[in-house]
Write an enzyme that holds these catalytic residues in place. Structure first.
Site, PDB file in Angstrom:
ATOM      1  N   TYR A 165     -10.972 -11.921  -0.274  1.00  0.00           N
ATOM      2  CA  TYR A 165     -11.565 -11.301   0.910  1.00  0.00           C
ATOM      3  C   TYR A 165     -11.810  -9.809   0.681  1.00  0.00           C
ATOM      4  O   TYR A 165     -12.876  -9.277   1.005  1.00  0.00           O
ATOM      5  CB  TYR A 165     -10.625 -11.530   2.097  1.00  0.00           C
ATOM      6  CG  TYR A 165     -11.107 -11.045   3.431  1.00  0.00           C
ATOM      7  CD1 TYR A 165     -12.192 -11.636   4.068  1.00  0.00           C
ATOM      8  CD2 TYR A 165     -10.440 -10.003   4.087  1.00  0.00           C
ATOM      9  CE1 TYR A 165     -12.612 -11.197   5.323  1.00  0.00           C
ATOM     10  CE2 TYR A 165     -10.850  -9.572   5.338  1.00  0.00           C
ATOM     11  CZ  TYR A 165     -11.936 -10.167   5.953  1.00  0.00           C
ATOM     12  OH  TYR A 165     -12.345  -9.740   7.187  1.00  0.00           O
ATOM     13  N   LYS A 169     -15.396  -7.925   0.695  1.00  0.00           N
ATOM     14  CA  LYS A 169     -15.644  -6.901   1.705  1.00  0.00           C
ATOM     15  C   LYS A 169     -15.929  -5.534   1.084  1.00  0.00           C
ATOM     16  O   LYS A 169     -16.648  -4.719   1.666  1.00  0.00           O
ATOM     17  CB  LYS A 169     -14.465  -6.820   2.674  1.00  0.00           C
ATOM     18  CG  LYS A 169     -14.383  -8.015   3.626  1.00  0.00           C
ATOM     19  CD  LYS A 169     -15.701  -8.221   4.369  1.00  0.00           C
ATOM     20  CE  LYS A 169     -15.602  -9.196   5.505  1.00  0.00           C
ATOM     21  NZ  LYS A 169     -16.919  -9.427   6.159  1.00  0.00           N
TER      22      LYS A 169
END
Length: 309
Positions: A165, A169
């Site tokens: 993640y 991101k």
């Protein structure tokens, strides 16, 4: 100055619940026609269905707004292209893209399956790329566009168990940096939202009291500012609980090493000066850093400066 989206058309991905839903409702409440995109998956990306998107559309329509539902999978370039085509067929054009769709598959890096790493990258990073690519030439031709990508504090600062993640991101910030530069002459402004919100993704991680403070509707005002007519560009806006801050990637003044100091030992010895934040600045683009180092290196060696002050 009042912020209005009358006459504007927006696509919001992952808009069936949480932040995406609030973004879609917020845009519609201020006059935008909205394409409510949601694949209808669980937080880990499993399953599918567009019931959530249709429910948001009905909510917008019940308040006198205009919206259509869309079930495109953002990981598919073909489906995102079709989504934009459908939006143009329905509303005539697309002015705003809010990249919000995402999933979580958290595990420590030691235990993470590479397939789960790749899936999260595919949804967050390539999903954002696909949607941006699908609207880009349309916005260039119309010389107007407002795009927001969604990052996370996990991408900016790191978070245990979220290597996939966090990598995804951080990646969307790199995409924003370049698209903001390339879009500037065509009035396409590209920004990043870094939200901390109570959503399906965070409800297992925070206390009930904290969740109450971090409702998605406390973040959407920041999103609306990032896609407004007079929006900034190339900004990372941190948002949560009605609090807003700018996140900046800065570079310290640094040092120029020559002679015997241009060695691993010299770098170690200079580490305090290298890391000294006093005078840190934001680089406009990659060449800004190249120019800085060329000037510092020339000055340290007594050479003519390659660029005027």
């Amino acid at each position: 100055m009042s912020v209005s989206f009358e006459g504007r058309v927006a696509i919001v991905t992952g808009a069936g619940a949480g932040l995406g839903r609030e973004h879609a409702l917020g845009l519609a409440a201020r006059g935008a026609k909205v394409v409510v995109n949601d694949l209808g998956v669980a937080t880990d990306g499993s399953g599918s269905g567009s019931d959530a998107a249709r429910a948001v559309v009905e909510e917008i329509r019940s308040k006198g707004g205009h919206a259509i539902a869309n079930g495109a999978d953002v990981t598919s370039a073909e489906e995102t292209e079709k989504m934009v085509e459908d939006a143009i067929a329905e509303f005539g054009h697309v002015d705003i893209l809010v990249n919000n769709a995402g999933i979580l598959r958290d595990k420590t890096f030691a235990k993470m399956d590479l397939a789960d790493f790749a899936k999260v990258l595919d949804v967050h990073l390539m999903g954002t790329v696909n949607c941006c690519k699908a609207v880009w030439n349309h916005m260039v031709a119309r010389e107007y566009g407002r795009i927001v990508v969604t990052t996370s504090c996990s991408g900016m600062y790191g978070n245990f168990g979220q290597s996939n993640y966090g990598a995804a991101k951080a990646g969307v910030v790199g995409l924003m940096n370049t698209l903001a530069i390339e879009g500037a002459r065509k009035n396409i402004k590209v920004n990043t939202l870094a939200p901390t919100a109570a959503t399906r993704m965070t409800e297992q991680l925070l206390t009930p009291e904290t969740l109450e403070l971090l409702q998605p509707d406390t973040i959407t005002p920041g999103l609306l500012a990032l896609v407004a007519e007079d929006a900034p560009t190339k900004m990372i806006l941190g948002a949560g609980g009605g609090c807003f801050a700018e996140i900046r990637i800065t570079e310290t003044p640094g040092v120029a090493l020559v002679g015997d100091d241009l060695s691993p030992e010299g770098v170690v010895a200079a580490m305090g000066a290298i890391r000294d934040p006093e005078g840190a600045e934001v680089m406009d683009n990659a060449f800004s850093q190249t120019r800085k180092y060329a000037r510092m290196g020339a000055a340290a060696r007594g050479l003519p400066l390659p660029w005027d002050e």
